[in-house]
Scaffold this active site. Structure first.
Site, short mmCIF file in Angstrom:
data_model
loop_
_atom_site.label_atom_id
_atom_site.label_comp_id
_atom_site.label_asym_id
_atom_site.label_seq_id
_atom_site.Cartn_x
_atom_site.Cartn_y
_atom_site.Cartn_z
N ASP A 162 33.85 -31.89 1.53
CA ASP A 162 35.14 -31.87 0.85
C ASP A 162 34.92 -31.38 -0.58
O ASP A 162 33.82 -31.48 -1.11
CB ASP A 162 35.73 -33.29 0.77
CG ASP A 162 36.29 -33.78 2.10
OD1 ASP A 162 36.21 -33.05 3.11
OD2 ASP A 162 36.81 -34.91 2.14
N ARG B 178 36.89 -23.99 4.15
CA ARG B 178 38.17 -24.62 4.50
C ARG B 178 39.09 -24.42 3.28
O ARG B 178 38.81 -24.94 2.20
CB ARG B 178 37.97 -26.11 4.75
CG ARG B 178 39.30 -26.86 4.99
CD ARG B 178 39.20 -28.34 4.57
NE ARG B 178 38.17 -29.04 5.30
CZ ARG B 178 37.54 -30.11 4.81
NH1 ARG B 178 37.84 -30.61 3.64
NH2 ARG B 178 36.60 -30.68 5.51
N LYS C 163 45.04 -26.44 -0.71
CA LYS C 163 45.72 -26.18 -1.98
C LYS C 163 45.03 -26.91 -3.15
O LYS C 163 44.93 -26.38 -4.24
CB LYS C 163 47.19 -26.61 -1.91
CG LYS C 163 48.06 -25.63 -1.14
CD LYS C 163 49.53 -25.94 -1.29
CE LYS C 163 50.38 -24.98 -0.48
NZ LYS C 163 51.81 -25.37 -0.45
N GLY C 164 44.57 -28.14 -2.91
CA GLY C 164 43.96 -28.93 -3.98
C GLY C 164 44.79 -30.17 -4.26
O GLY C 164 46.01 -30.07 -4.36
N ALA C 165 44.12 -31.32 -4.38
CA ALA C 165 44.84 -32.58 -4.40
C ALA C 165 44.63 -33.45 -5.65
O ALA C 165 45.20 -34.51 -5.74
CB ALA C 165 44.43 -33.40 -3.17
N THR D 116 46.43 -26.34 5.73
CA THR D 116 47.69 -26.55 5.02
C THR D 116 48.76 -26.97 6.02
O THR D 116 48.63 -26.70 7.22
CB THR D 116 48.13 -25.26 4.28
OG1 THR D 116 49.36 -25.50 3.59
CG2 THR D 116 48.33 -24.08 5.23
N LYS E 109 32.27 -36.45 1.08
CA LYS E 109 32.51 -36.21 -0.35
C LYS E 109 31.20 -36.53 -1.07
O LYS E 109 30.62 -37.59 -0.86
CB LYS E 109 33.60 -37.15 -0.86
CG LYS E 109 35.00 -36.76 -0.43
CD LYS E 109 36.03 -37.68 -1.07
CE LYS E 109 37.46 -37.21 -0.87
NZ LYS E 109 37.85 -36.79 0.47
N ARG F 118 48.05 -38.87 -1.07
CA ARG F 118 49.03 -38.46 -0.04
C ARG F 118 50.43 -38.89 -0.45
O ARG F 118 51.39 -38.15 -0.32
CB ARG F 118 48.70 -39.08 1.32
CG ARG F 118 47.38 -38.69 1.93
CD ARG F 118 47.31 -37.25 2.38
NE ARG F 118 47.09 -36.26 1.36
CZ ARG F 118 45.92 -35.98 0.76
NH1 ARG F 118 44.84 -36.61 1.11
NH2 ARG F 118 45.84 -35.04 -0.17
P1 FDA Z 1 52.42 -28.74 0.49
O1 FDA Z 1 52.01 -29.90 -0.35
O2 FDA Z 1 53.26 -27.69 -0.15
O3 FDA Z 1 53.11 -29.29 1.80
C1 FDA Z 1 53.72 -28.46 2.76
C2 FDA Z 1 54.59 -29.32 3.64
O4 FDA Z 1 53.76 -30.25 4.37
C3 FDA Z 1 55.54 -30.21 2.87
O5 FDA Z 1 56.76 -29.55 2.61
C4 FDA Z 1 55.69 -31.40 3.79
O6 FDA Z 1 56.57 -31.10 4.85
C5 FDA Z 1 54.31 -31.55 4.37
N1 FDA Z 1 53.46 -32.45 3.57
C6 FDA Z 1 52.36 -32.11 2.86
N2 FDA Z 1 51.78 -33.18 2.30
C7 FDA Z 1 52.53 -34.23 2.67
C8 FDA Z 1 52.42 -35.63 2.42
N3 FDA Z 1 51.44 -36.14 1.70
N4 FDA Z 1 53.37 -36.44 2.98
C9 FDA Z 1 54.36 -35.94 3.72
N5 FDA Z 1 54.52 -34.61 4.00
C10 FDA Z 1 53.60 -33.78 3.48
N6 FDA Z 1 42.22 -31.35 -0.99
C11 FDA Z 1 41.17 -31.31 -1.85
O7 FDA Z 1 41.37 -31.26 -3.07
N7 FDA Z 1 39.88 -31.31 -1.36
C12 FDA Z 1 39.61 -31.34 -0.03
O8 FDA Z 1 38.45 -31.33 0.37
C13 FDA Z 1 40.71 -31.39 0.88
N8 FDA Z 1 40.51 -31.42 2.24
C14 FDA Z 1 41.60 -31.27 3.09
C15 FDA Z 1 41.38 -31.13 4.46
C16 FDA Z 1 42.45 -30.82 5.29
C17 FDA Z 1 42.21 -30.63 6.75
C18 FDA Z 1 43.76 -30.68 4.75
C19 FDA Z 1 44.94 -30.32 5.61
C20 FDA Z 1 43.98 -30.89 3.41
C21 FDA Z 1 42.91 -31.19 2.56
N9 FDA Z 1 43.11 -31.39 1.20
C22 FDA Z 1 42.02 -31.39 0.35
C23 FDA Z 1 44.48 -31.70 0.68
C24 FDA Z 1 45.17 -30.46 0.14
O9 FDA Z 1 44.56 -30.03 -1.04
C25 FDA Z 1 46.66 -30.75 -0.15
O10 FDA Z 1 46.73 -31.75 -1.12
C26 FDA Z 1 47.48 -31.17 1.07
O11 FDA Z 1 47.08 -30.48 2.21
C27 FDA Z 1 48.99 -30.87 0.84
O12 FDA Z 1 49.17 -29.50 0.62
P2 FDA Z 1 49.82 -28.47 1.70
O13 FDA Z 1 48.91 -27.28 1.74
O14 FDA Z 1 50.04 -29.13 2.97
O15 FDA Z 1 51.14 -27.96 1.02
#
Ligand code: FDA
Length: 281
Positions: A113, A163, A166-168, A205, A79, A265
């Site tokens: 990141d 990569r 979705k965004g966190a 994801t 980061k 998370r």
């Molecule tokens: P979504 O949140 O819709 O989750 C889909 C399903 O996954 C859920 O229904 C659940 O089953 C499971 N799940 C997901 N998150 C969970 C949790 N915290 N606890 C329990 N179950 C969960 N973001 C960012 O802003 N900058 C970055 O550089 C990165 N880098 C990064 C690297 C990698 C390898 C990953 C997988 C993710 C990131 N992220 C990130 C985080 C990303 O933006 C996002 O917040 C998370 O991946 C959760 O989104 P999903 O795409 O999984 O979908």
């Protein structure tokens, strides 16, 4: 440590590969033995103290050496605010350069990141500068950002490795799509562009619908990509994907600065309230 943060650490352990490098390397070896590659991140963000930013650079240099010497299938992802971006931009670029040089010397990929919206322009600038001078560098792009479709076009024009996540981070709705439905829809749009024009990209994801769609695109396009997922989330799906022949990398963060990461998370999925409650008993 307060009672609240002690409780959170107990829960957070499922998402972090320990608080020191040795634990993280042991976790990485275990992930490799399950057939996953690893993306390793030393936790830290929004660093304003130059000595701390320097210690993060040192940690990555050491980690890259350890990945190479222990034959781990993996690389680091950093980061930029942990190198001081935002308070000491020039220093942050110099620290990034040192880690990029080390990655090139060791023939490892280096990923960046993507953080909150205030850091996006500078992170893209730093990435483009690296990419124009060396290969082997990749960047996370956030589907919730309204700007990402344009950013992706430009990145792909320059041969970027992306990569897709979705965004966190919490952001205002003029900057990001506010609903989960819109974010997923934009993820689909960006994912299709990656399968059309990208190479060596990551579909990062845990969302089953998007993963199913990625598999169909992969069947049609035969491009070089991998799935990436976070440590501690949807482990059974990781196994399923690798046993069906897909490449999967697990993102393994470690270190003492686990709070901000774990809070993201914890709050992104309602099921974690249960985890927190269970850890009380
Ligand atoms: P979504 O949140 O819709 O989750 C889909 C399903 O996954 C859920 O229904 C659940 O089953 C499971 N799940 C997901 N998150 C969970 C949790 N915290 N606890 C329990 N179950 C969960 N973001 C960012 O802003 N900058 C970055 O550089 C990165 N880098 C990064 C690297 C990698 C390898 C990953 C997988 C993710 C990131 N992220 C990130 C985080 C990303 O933006 C996002 O917040 C998370 O991946 C959760 O989104 P999903 O795409 O999984 O979908």
């Amino acid at each position: 440590m307060s009672f609240g943060s002690g409780l959170l650490l107990r829960v957070a352990r499922r998402w972090i590969a320990g608080t020191d490098m040795d634990s993280a390397l042991a976790d990485a070896k275990q992930a490799n033995s399950r057939g996953f590659g690893v993306v390793m991140n030393y936790l830290g963000e929004d660093v304003t103290d130059r000595a701390v930013a320097d210690s993060h650079r040192q940690q990555y240099l050491k980690l890259q050496e350890a990945i190479a010497s222990s034959g781990i299938n993996g690389f680091v992802s950093v980061k930029l605010t942990q190198f001081g971006l935002g308070s000491d931009d020039e220093g942050a670029m110099a620290r990034l350069e040192a880690v990029a040089e080390n990655a090139a010397r060791l023939h490892q990929l280096l990923w960046l990141d993507m953080e909150g919206s205030a850091a996006v322009d500078k992170t893209l600038g730093a990435y483009e500068s690296l990419l124009s001078r060396r290969g082997g560098v990749g960047l996370a792009l956030q589907a919730y950002m309204r700007r990402s479709e344009n950013d992706l076009k430009e990145l792909l024009d320059h041969g970027a490795k992306v990569r897709l996540v979705k965004g966190a981070y919490r952001e205002p709705s003029d900057v990001v799509f506010p609903t989960r439905r819109e974010v997923s829809e934009n993820y689909r749009v960006l994912m299709r562009s990656l399968f059309d024009r990208g190479d060596d990209f990551a579909i990062a994801t845990h969302d089953s619908k998007l993963i199913e769609e990625a598999k169909k695109l992969a069947d049609a396009k035969h491009v070089n990509f991998r799935f990436e997922m976070l440590k501690g989330i949807r482990n059974e799906l990781k196994e399923e994907l690798t046993s069906s022949g897909y490449t999967l990398f697990e993102y393994l963060p470690y270190g003492g600065e686990w709070y901000a990461y774990s809070r993201r998370r914890l709050t992104e999925h309602p099921s974690n309230v249960l985890l927190l409650l269970r850890s009380l008993f």
